[in-house]
Design an enzyme around this catalytic site. Sequence first.
Site, PDB file in Angstrom:
ATOM      1  N   SER A 206       0.847  -1.195   0.000  1.00  0.00           N
ATOM      2  CA  SER A 206       0.000   0.000   0.000  1.00  0.00           C
ATOM      3  C   SER A 206       0.880   1.242   0.000  1.00  0.00           C
ATOM      4  O   SER A 206       1.954   1.258   0.588  1.00  0.00           O
ATOM      5  CB  SER A 206      -0.901   0.014   1.239  1.00  0.00           C
ATOM      6  OG  SER A 206      -1.722  -1.138   1.271  1.00  0.00           O
ATOM      7  N   ASP A 317       6.862  -5.291 -14.160  1.00  0.00           N
ATOM      8  CA  ASP A 317       5.455  -5.120 -13.785  1.00  0.00           C
ATOM      9  C   ASP A 317       4.870  -3.860 -14.416  1.00  0.00           C
ATOM     10  O   ASP A 317       4.228  -3.055 -13.745  1.00  0.00           O
ATOM     11  CB  ASP A 317       5.309  -5.077 -12.264  1.00  0.00           C
ATOM     12  CG  ASP A 317       3.899  -5.420 -11.803  1.00  0.00           C
ATOM     13  OD1 ASP A 317       3.168  -6.084 -12.565  1.00  0.00           O
ATOM     14  OD2 ASP A 317       3.510  -5.020 -10.689  1.00  0.00           O
TER      15      ASP A 317
END
Length: 471
Positions: A206, A317
């Site tokens: 997060s 990614d």
Amino acid sequence: MEGFNSKVMDVIGNVTEKAVGNEGFAVVGQRGGVESVYVLAQCWRTMGEKGCRDCLEVAGKNLRGCLPGKQGRAMLAGCYMRYSTEKFFDVQEDELNGNGEPHFHIVFLSHGSLIFILVSCIFSWTMGGFTVLAVMVAGMVLSVLSLFGFTKAYQRLQKKTAMTSAPVGTSKSQHKNRLNFKYEMLEKATDFFNASRKLGQGGAGSVFKGTLPDGSNIAVKRLFFNTRQWADNFFTEVNLISGIQHKNLVRLLGCSIEGPESLLVYEYVPNKSLDKIIFGCSEQVLSWQQRFDIICGIAEGLVYLHDSCSEKIIHRDIKSSNILLDEDLTPKIADFGLAGCVDPDKSHHSTGIAGTLGYMAPEYLVRGQLTDKADVYAFGVLVLEIVCGRKNHVFMEGSSSILNSVYQNYRANTNTKSVDAILKSEYPEREASNVLQIGLLCTQASLALRPSMSEVVQMLTDKECSIPSPK
């Protein structure tokens, strides 16, 4: 069941205490009774005793959720713990004592042990069982062992000190921040990771907005787990990536690896991520020119990573949620949490699979073969998403995927049918068709057929450059 659960938690408590007092590592086996239980606990070497204890206690609590299963694993940013009814660590059965705890063979001998061995030798000599030579040999052996133990301990201490005190020191960056941010400072900067400061969440962690004491804003990524396995490798790669500066890359300022969890510190980018604007509920509609500029910016950022760094860096990614937009909608590639550094002389790099399904190249997903062409494939998927205005995993009636539907339109010479309908006809058809064709080139199954990112930039920016037909 209750007896088994209680036994597991007892052994977990036991191994936690042993690990804290044994430089962050311990294994404990308890045989017999309801069921044999084996537990391993390990902390990062850079963590202190308190941080190690806190982390292992959290891991132990998390393992309660695995009971009454016969095995469970808990991986946090600072430690790892596993229990099983099958012995999985390399300790021989005859090394387990009556309490089911393994004996550790430690090279460091205490003063008491040295005196005991020496006195034993002298006593045996006085009884006629040894000669003076035996005592001399024993003394020499003990001296060597002591010196070896001291040398190893000193080397370990030196390495640990260097790990925790090394400055940023990258000649490229020329900034005064330190790589090893204090965990407590980042806690305060994010108001102890207050939910109101949360910017987003990805597969690795997060992200929270933080404000440093000097008033500057940062983005702090709170990792869910240790993606590096070892602190020294993690620190080395952060040191390398922190020196990278490019207008299309989010700057990594440093990290924190000494607290109960690992944190990455990035520059703060005030605008939203690309996925929230294209696929979210945002009222903002990107024009064709804005989409085209974003595609070109991402491509230039990848060229920098692949070709302009001292070591080739593969992001691994690339996806819409990892593209941040600043006030001018300039794209910035974010989240280097999965980045892999590859020697320029190596043609490929085999590694554990990490990334996001839908963006992962076939050869990487199936065989674990990682090259810069894996980033090219993910970029191609992203290009099609940006132009078409839909996610790659959202299926439309009559088509299997965005890749397949775009390719079918390409073969039928109806490329414009793939363009986001929200743009209506307000875009140059030839340019849109070329961009879709480049996206298909990048997503070809054979990595040999995919262009390099420098070739992609040339095809995007040079109007006279010919674009090959995708297979």
